[in-house]
Design a protein around this motif. Structure first.
Motif, PDB file in Angstrom:
ATOM      1  N   SER A   1     -66.296  -4.243  22.635  1.00  0.00           N
ATOM      2  CA  SER A   1     -66.516  -2.641  22.527  1.00  0.00           C
ATOM      3  C   SER A   1     -68.138  -2.468  22.257  1.00  0.00           C
ATOM      4  O   SER A   1     -68.355  -1.344  22.694  1.00  0.00           O
ATOM      5  CB  SER A   1     -65.668  -2.111  21.509  1.00  0.00           C
ATOM      6  OG  SER A   1     -65.759  -2.420  20.210  1.00  0.00           O
ATOM      7  N   ARG A   2     -68.706  -3.341  21.536  1.00  0.00           N
ATOM      8  CA  ARG A   2     -69.828  -3.174  21.297  1.00  0.00           C
ATOM      9  C   ARG A   2     -70.899  -3.491  22.338  1.00  0.00           C
ATOM     10  O   ARG A   2     -72.011  -2.737  22.546  1.00  0.00           O
ATOM     11  CB  ARG A   2     -70.404  -4.092  20.045  1.00  0.00           C
ATOM     12  CG  ARG A   2     -69.605  -3.642  18.518  1.00  0.00           C
ATOM     13  CD  ARG A   2     -70.146  -4.872  17.564  1.00  0.00           C
ATOM     14  NE  ARG A   2     -71.497  -5.014  17.236  1.00  0.00           N
ATOM     15  CZ  ARG A   2     -72.199  -6.029  16.645  1.00  0.00           C
ATOM     16  NH1 ARG A   2     -71.199  -7.083  16.406  1.00  0.00           N
ATOM     17  NH2 ARG A   2     -73.145  -6.042  16.454  1.00  0.00           N
ATOM     18  N   LEU A   3     -70.420  -4.501  23.210  1.00  0.00           N
ATOM     19  CA  LEU A   3     -71.087  -4.643  24.428  1.00  0.00           C
ATOM     20  C   LEU A   3     -71.024  -3.522  25.472  1.00  0.00           C
ATOM     21  O   LEU A   3     -71.749  -2.975  26.154  1.00  0.00           O
ATOM     22  CB  LEU A   3     -70.851  -6.111  24.869  1.00  0.00           C
ATOM     23  CG  LEU A   3     -71.598  -7.300  24.273  1.00  0.00           C
ATOM     24  CD1 LEU A   3     -71.022  -8.438  24.511  1.00  0.00           C
ATOM     25  CD2 LEU A   3     -73.201  -7.168  24.517  1.00  0.00           C
ATOM     26  N   ARG A   4     -69.669  -3.097  25.438  1.00  0.00           N
ATOM     27  CA  ARG A   4     -69.374  -2.113  26.614  1.00  0.00           C
ATOM     28  C   ARG A   4     -70.050  -0.640  26.114  1.00  0.00           C
ATOM     29  O   ARG A   4     -70.393  -0.038  27.194  1.00  0.00           O
ATOM     30  CB  ARG A   4     -67.802  -1.835  26.334  1.00  0.00           C
ATOM     31  CG  ARG A   4     -67.400  -0.847  27.572  1.00  0.00           C
ATOM     32  CD  ARG A   4     -67.361  -1.695  28.727  1.00  0.00           C
ATOM     33  NE  ARG A   4     -66.751  -1.303  29.971  1.00  0.00           N
ATOM     34  CZ  ARG A   4     -65.515  -1.520  30.207  1.00  0.00           C
ATOM     35  NH1 ARG A   4     -64.607  -1.576  29.299  1.00  0.00           N
ATOM     36  NH2 ARG A   4     -65.080  -1.326  31.390  1.00  0.00           N
ATOM     37  N   ALA A   5     -70.484  -0.246  24.824  1.00  0.00           N
ATOM     38  CA  ALA A   5     -71.283   0.632  24.507  1.00  0.00           C
ATOM     39  C   ALA A   5     -72.538   0.456  25.374  1.00  0.00           C
ATOM     40  O   ALA A   5     -73.171   1.616  25.581  1.00  0.00           O
ATOM     41  CB  ALA A   5     -71.420   0.765  23.108  1.00  0.00           C
ATOM     42  N   VAL A   6     -73.224  -0.562  25.356  1.00  0.00           N
ATOM     43  CA  VAL A   6     -74.517  -0.643  26.108  1.00  0.00           C
ATOM     44  C   VAL A   6     -74.312  -0.587  27.576  1.00  0.00           C
ATOM     45  O   VAL A   6     -74.873  -0.158  28.405  1.00  0.00           O
ATOM     46  CB  VAL A   6     -75.218  -1.912  25.493  1.00  0.00           C
ATOM     47  CG1 VAL A   6     -76.424  -2.001  26.267  1.00  0.00           C
ATOM     48  CG2 VAL A   6     -75.395  -1.424  23.912  1.00  0.00           C
ATOM     49  N   TYR A   7     -73.303  -1.592  27.895  1.00  0.00           N
ATOM     50  CA  TYR A   7     -72.989  -2.117  29.319  1.00  0.00           C
ATOM     51  C   TYR A   7     -71.906  -1.418  29.819  1.00  0.00           C
ATOM     52  O   TYR A   7     -70.758  -1.931  29.553  1.00  0.00           O
ATOM     53  CB  TYR A   7     -73.284  -3.634  29.746  1.00  0.00           C
ATOM     54  CG  TYR A   7     -74.180  -4.280  28.935  1.00  0.00           C
ATOM     55  CD1 TYR A   7     -75.602  -4.295  29.750  1.00  0.00           C
ATOM     56  CD2 TYR A   7     -74.232  -4.929  27.548  1.00  0.00           C
ATOM     57  CE1 TYR A   7     -76.711  -4.795  29.197  1.00  0.00           C
ATOM     58  CE2 TYR A   7     -75.274  -5.254  27.245  1.00  0.00           C
ATOM     59  CZ  TYR A   7     -76.613  -5.481  27.883  1.00  0.00           C
ATOM     60  OH  TYR A   7     -77.729  -5.944  27.335  1.00  0.00           O
ATOM     61  N   LYS A   8     -71.994  -0.245  30.424  1.00  0.00           N
ATOM     62  CA  LYS A   8     -70.878   0.618  30.631  1.00  0.00           C
ATOM     63  C   LYS A   8     -70.017  -0.070  31.627  1.00  0.00           C
ATOM     64  O   LYS A   8     -68.686  -0.100  31.991  1.00  0.00           O
ATOM     65  CB  LYS A   8     -71.242   2.015  30.937  1.00  0.00           C
ATOM     66  CG  LYS A   8     -72.035   2.134  32.408  1.00  0.00           C
ATOM     67  CD  LYS A   8     -72.348   3.455  32.931  1.00  0.00           C
ATOM     68  CE  LYS A   8     -73.032   3.446  34.360  1.00  0.00           C
ATOM     69  NZ  LYS A   8     -73.559   4.714  34.439  1.00  0.00           N
TER      70      LYS A   8
ATOM     71  N   THR B   1     -81.779  -2.734  34.933  1.00  0.00           N
ATOM     72  CA  THR B   1     -80.817  -1.602  35.693  1.00  0.00           C
ATOM     73  C   THR B   1     -79.601  -2.417  34.931  1.00  0.00           C
ATOM     74  O   THR B   1     -78.479  -2.043  35.137  1.00  0.00           O
ATOM     75  CB  THR B   1     -80.720  -2.118  36.971  1.00  0.00           C
ATOM     76  OG1 THR B   1     -80.605  -3.341  37.378  1.00  0.00           O
ATOM     77  CG2 THR B   1     -81.807  -1.505  37.693  1.00  0.00           C
ATOM     78  N   TYR B   2     -79.829  -3.371  34.006  1.00  0.00           N
ATOM     79  CA  TYR B   2     -78.487  -3.969  33.325  1.00  0.00           C
ATOM     80  C   TYR B   2     -77.519  -2.994  32.838  1.00  0.00           C
ATOM     81  O   TYR B   2     -76.289  -3.367  32.741  1.00  0.00           O
ATOM     82  CB  TYR B   2     -78.937  -4.948  31.997  1.00  0.00           C
ATOM     83  CG  TYR B   2     -79.861  -5.944  32.329  1.00  0.00           C
ATOM     84  CD1 TYR B   2     -79.961  -6.445  33.536  1.00  0.00           C
ATOM     85  CD2 TYR B   2     -80.776  -6.602  31.321  1.00  0.00           C
ATOM     86  CE1 TYR B   2     -81.039  -7.379  33.736  1.00  0.00           C
ATOM     87  CE2 TYR B   2     -81.532  -7.624  31.377  1.00  0.00           C
ATOM     88  CZ  TYR B   2     -81.548  -8.140  32.873  1.00  0.00           C
ATOM     89  OH  TYR B   2     -82.392  -9.077  32.927  1.00  0.00           O
ATOM     90  N   ARG B   3     -77.967  -1.890  32.384  1.00  0.00           N
ATOM     91  CA  ARG B   3     -76.888  -1.026  31.583  1.00  0.00           C
ATOM     92  C   ARG B   3     -75.983  -0.225  32.603  1.00  0.00           C
ATOM     93  O   ARG B   3     -74.611   0.009  32.329  1.00  0.00           O
ATOM     94  CB  ARG B   3     -77.654   0.249  31.001  1.00  0.00           C
ATOM     95  CG  ARG B   3     -78.423  -0.263  29.773  1.00  0.00           C
ATOM     96  CD  ARG B   3     -78.799   0.716  28.977  1.00  0.00           C
ATOM     97  NE  ARG B   3     -77.491   1.175  28.080  1.00  0.00           N
ATOM     98  CZ  ARG B   3     -77.554   2.361  27.420  1.00  0.00           C
ATOM     99  NH1 ARG B   3     -78.712   3.114  27.338  1.00  0.00           N
ATOM    100  NH2 ARG B   3     -76.507   2.910  26.854  1.00  0.00           N
ATOM    101  N   SER B   4     -76.639  -0.258  33.907  1.00  0.00           N
ATOM    102  CA  SER B   4     -75.483   0.338  35.064  1.00  0.00           C
ATOM    103  C   SER B   4     -74.956  -1.165  36.007  1.00  0.00           C
ATOM    104  O   SER B   4     -74.135  -0.495  36.847  1.00  0.00           O
ATOM    105  CB  SER B   4     -76.284   1.160  35.757  1.00  0.00           C
ATOM    106  OG  SER B   4     -77.466   0.771  36.421  1.00  0.00           O
ATOM    107  N   ASP B   5     -75.581  -2.017  35.573  1.00  0.00           N
ATOM    108  CA  ASP B   5     -74.986  -3.338  36.681  1.00  0.00           C
ATOM    109  C   ASP B   5     -73.669  -3.521  36.263  1.00  0.00           C
ATOM    110  O   ASP B   5     -73.159  -3.217  35.008  1.00  0.00           O
ATOM    111  CB  ASP B   5     -75.980  -4.611  36.291  1.00  0.00           C
ATOM    112  CG  ASP B   5     -77.471  -4.082  37.033  1.00  0.00           C
ATOM    113  OD1 ASP B   5     -77.511  -3.376  37.938  1.00  0.00           O
ATOM    114  OD2 ASP B   5     -78.080  -5.108  36.772  1.00  0.00           O
TER     115      ASP B   5
END
Length: 103
Positions: A32-39, A11-15
């Motif tokens: 920004s690169r991490l934010r693209a994966v982890y909103k 669930t990391y991408r939505s946590d």
């Protein structure tokens, strides 16, 4: 962290996450690169030599006895947690020499 193998099936991408990077060099556009994966990336921290030494300012009693290049080297080490390379030191010495010759 941005490899799909790391977060696939979680669930990391939505946590809501706080990420601490330990790279010695700051990856370009890391947030920004991490934010693209982890909103829901809330905070990005760094834990490396540079950040560990950032809060430690120690007065140097021998500063008056040092050359401008040595003082710059001390500043560089305090900011980056590592000494300047021979090439960096030679570059700094050349710049300082050029600046002082112009005065």
């Amino acid at each position: 962290l941005i490899s799909q193998k790391y977060y696939d099936g979680t669930t990391y991408r939505s946590d809501y996450v706080r990420i601490t990077l330990t790279d010695e060099t700051d990856p370009p556009e890391a947030f920004s690169r991490l934010r693209a994966v982890y909103k829901n990336l809330m905070c990005l921290d760094y834990d490396n030599k540079r950040t560990r030494s950032a809060g430690r300012v120690v007065a140097d009693e021998s500063a008056e006895d040092k050359t401008p290049a040595e003082l710059f080297g001390d500043l560089y080490e305090r900011q980056n947690g590592d000494k300047m390379t021979a090439e960096q030191l030679a570059f700094a010495e050349r710049l300082i020499r050029e600046i002082t010759e112009e005065e």
